[in-house]
Design an enzyme around this catalytic site. Structure first.
Site, mmCIF file in Angstrom:
data_model
loop_
_atom_site.group_PDB
_atom_site.id
_atom_site.type_symbol
_atom_site.label_atom_id
_atom_site.label_comp_id
_atom_site.label_asym_id
_atom_site.label_seq_id
_atom_site.Cartn_x
_atom_site.Cartn_y
_atom_site.Cartn_z
ATOM 1 N N SER A 19 -18.854 7.536 -9.899
ATOM 2 C CA SER A 19 -17.437 7.200 -9.781
ATOM 3 C C SER A 19 -16.616 8.477 -9.812
ATOM 4 C CB SER A 19 -17.006 6.277 -10.929
ATOM 5 O OG SER A 19 -15.650 5.928 -10.814
ATOM 6 N N CYS A 20 -15.739 8.644 -8.814
ATOM 7 C CA CYS A 20 -14.825 9.782 -8.777
ATOM 8 C C CYS A 20 -13.392 9.287 -8.949
ATOM 9 C CB CYS A 20 -14.980 10.561 -7.466
ATOM 10 S SG CYS A 20 -14.416 9.662 -5.999
ATOM 11 N N PRO A 21 -12.410 10.166 -9.158
ATOM 12 C CA PRO A 21 -11.045 9.710 -9.457
ATOM 13 C C PRO A 21 -10.443 8.808 -8.398
ATOM 14 C CG PRO A 21 -11.273 12.016 -10.012
ATOM 15 C CD PRO A 21 -12.549 11.622 -9.333
ATOM 16 N N GLY A 40 -12.330 7.209 -6.014
ATOM 17 C CA GLY A 40 -13.282 6.169 -5.632
ATOM 18 C C GLY A 40 -13.561 6.126 -4.153
ATOM 19 N N THR A 96 -17.767 9.484 -4.657
ATOM 20 C CA THR A 96 -18.518 8.414 -5.322
ATOM 21 C C THR A 96 -19.795 8.104 -4.550
ATOM 22 O OG1 THR A 96 -16.509 7.429 -6.235
ATOM 23 C CG2 THR A 96 -18.427 5.982 -6.007
#
Length: 494
Positions: A8-10, A12, A16
């Site tokens: 998960s990245c900031p 998304g 991700t």
């Protein structure tokens, strides 16, 4: 061995899924099995409970809090950022093997879904950019949805749909506007419905931007004063720049209130009553009394000044209007230029309106092109906004550039102004005309000298793209180093 992972990245979006693919490939190369759950912008398909139960270890490759961590209780875990997975998937798999051999470690509890990636130990400049990008990431869906719906309404119903739904005069025909929802379909059709929905989404741009800038600074207590400040920025005519001010102001006021030392008996009501009440009051008062009046006065002064310049060289006026259209992208300065174009349209001068519309098209178009030419200069959220920027720019929706300007205003806004000034000057020098006050590419059949009009837009788009990339290359921030599993684990524990 069998592993499971969550990425998960900031935003998304890209990282991700890149991290998920990198982990799957690294596990396969090492002879292990890997099943990944991506918690992205499109949601997630949770891992099967049986698959978790049989896993030897868990890998959390995430820059934001992983949802439902409790599912993995009792499993050996490795925690790192998404860039660590992308750049060194094999290393994380090796860490997972070692964790499985060493035994289980406690799993930290989940945090709320709303999250912002702000490094509290970073310098003020870095944190400021992270606050702004938090607001941008939550605002982008409103930009894309609202802008595309408005563009479709113009495509179906023509540029006059705005006058029909909102009221006003269009090419000599007076429209009363539609206030009764039951009359919307009968008077404006499906185009009117699309315009109404899209306009409502667009009305939320500044409040959402402001609210989540404040959220990035002060967490959940900052949302209420931030959104109210953003609504007041819109109501007072402060626009996008006012939204930036209100968001930062709301975050600062809320942070100050959170640091107050209060008796234990009062502490329980602080986050739900005292902080939102006082912060909203302070921010609202400042936005109405301090921000609104100066901007209103500035608008009047700009309108009078432009009227005095209208008899001068056409290309000079076109360049000036272009600068104003790009300065705040739908804010008060932009609105002064657009209103001046409408006034010129009513007096029979169609060149000014053409210059205004073309200059308002190039900021989203130039940024969209820049995200294709140099993808690595932009965040995943900005690249997503760039995809929508093509349609928004062609539809004369300058607000499509706001996500970029909000995250990096000091480099983006001057670049946009140069490109729009070039376009405005060329349109005026070419003598292109537009009897339509809106519509962009969809009303090109009404435009006089359409090929020259499109040429001016194309040149301005290239100039904007070049200026943006040049500005991005000067003093460009280095990409943050990928977090190691150890440091990420310490951060989660903290």
């Amino acid at each position: 061995m069998k592993f499971v992972a969550v990425t998960s990245c900031p935003t998304g979006i890209a990282h991700t899924y890149m991290a998920a693919e990198a982990l799957e490939q690294a596990a396969k190369a090492a002879g292990h099995e890997m099943t990944v759950e991506t918690q992205g912008a499109a949601g997630s398909a949770p891992l099967d409970a049986a698959r978790i139960a049989e896993a030897d270890a868990v890998v959390f490759a995430a820059d934001v809090d992983v949802r439902d961590r409790e599912r993995f209780a009792g499993k050996p875990t490795v925690t790192a950022g998404v860039k660590a997975a992308i750049n060194d998937g094999a290393g994380l798999i090796a860490q997972a093997v070692k964790a499985a051999e060493d035994g289980a470690a406690p799993v930290a509890p989940s945090a709320p879904e709303l999250a912002s990636k702000v490094d509290g130990s970073a310098g003020f400049g870095t944190r400021l950019r992270q606050w702004l990008m938090t607001g941008v990431s939550y605002m982008i869906p409103f930009v894309a949805a609202g802008g595309i719906l408005i563009a479709l309404s113009f495509l179906i119903g023509g540029p006059e749909v705005a006058a029909k739904v909102g009221g006003g005069d269009f090419q000599g025909v007076t429209y009363p506007g539609i206030e009764n929802v039951s009359d919307l379909m009968s008077q404006a059709g499906i185009a009117g419905v699309l315009f109404k929905i899209g306009s409502l989404a667009f009305e939320m741009l500044v409040p959402i931007l402001s609210g989540f800038i404040a959220f990035g600074m002060a967490d959940r207590p900052g949302i209420a004063p931030g959104i109210v400040g953003g609504l007041l920025a819109t109501a007072t005519g402060a626009g996008f720049l006012g939204g930036l001010v209100s968001g930062l102001l709301a975050g600062a006021v809320t942070l100050g209130l959170k640091k107050l030392k209060v008796p234990r008996g009062v502490a329980g009501v602080m986050p739900v009553v005292v902080i939102p009440l006082v912060s909203t009051l302070v921010v609202g008062f400042l936005m109405v009394v301090v921000v609104g009046e100066p901007i209103a006065a500035a608008q009047t002064g700009l309108s009078d000044w432009l009227s005095g310049l209208s008899g001068g060289s056409a290309w000079v006026l076109g360049a000036l209007l272009g600068l104003m259209m790009a300065f705040d992208m739908g804010g008060p300065v932009n609105k002064v230029a657009y209103t001046f174009g409408l006034a010129a349209l009513a007096s029979g001068n169609y060149v000014i309106m053409a210059a205004v519309m073309a200059a308002g098209m190039t900021p989203p178009l130039g940024l969209a092109l820049a995200t294709l030419v140099r993808r690595n200069r932009f965040t995943p959220a900005e690249r997503q906004a760039g995809q929508a920027g093509w349609l928004l720019g062609l539809s004369f929706i300058t607000e499509g550039a706001i996500p970029f300007a909000a995250g990096d205003p000091f480099r983006i806004i001057p670049s946009l102004m140069v490109g729009s000034a070039t376009t405005g000057a060329l349109v005026a020098a070419f003598g292109a005309t537009s009897p339509a006050p809106h519509g962009g590419i969809w009303v090109v059949g009404l435009i006089g000298n359409p090929l020259l009009f499109l040429l001016a837009v194309a040149i301005g788009t290239l100039v904007t793209c070049g200026c943006v990339l040049l500005a991005k290359s000067i003093g460009r921030d280095r990409a943050p180093a990928a977090a190691t599993p150890e440091t990420s684990t310490q951060a989660v524990a903290a």
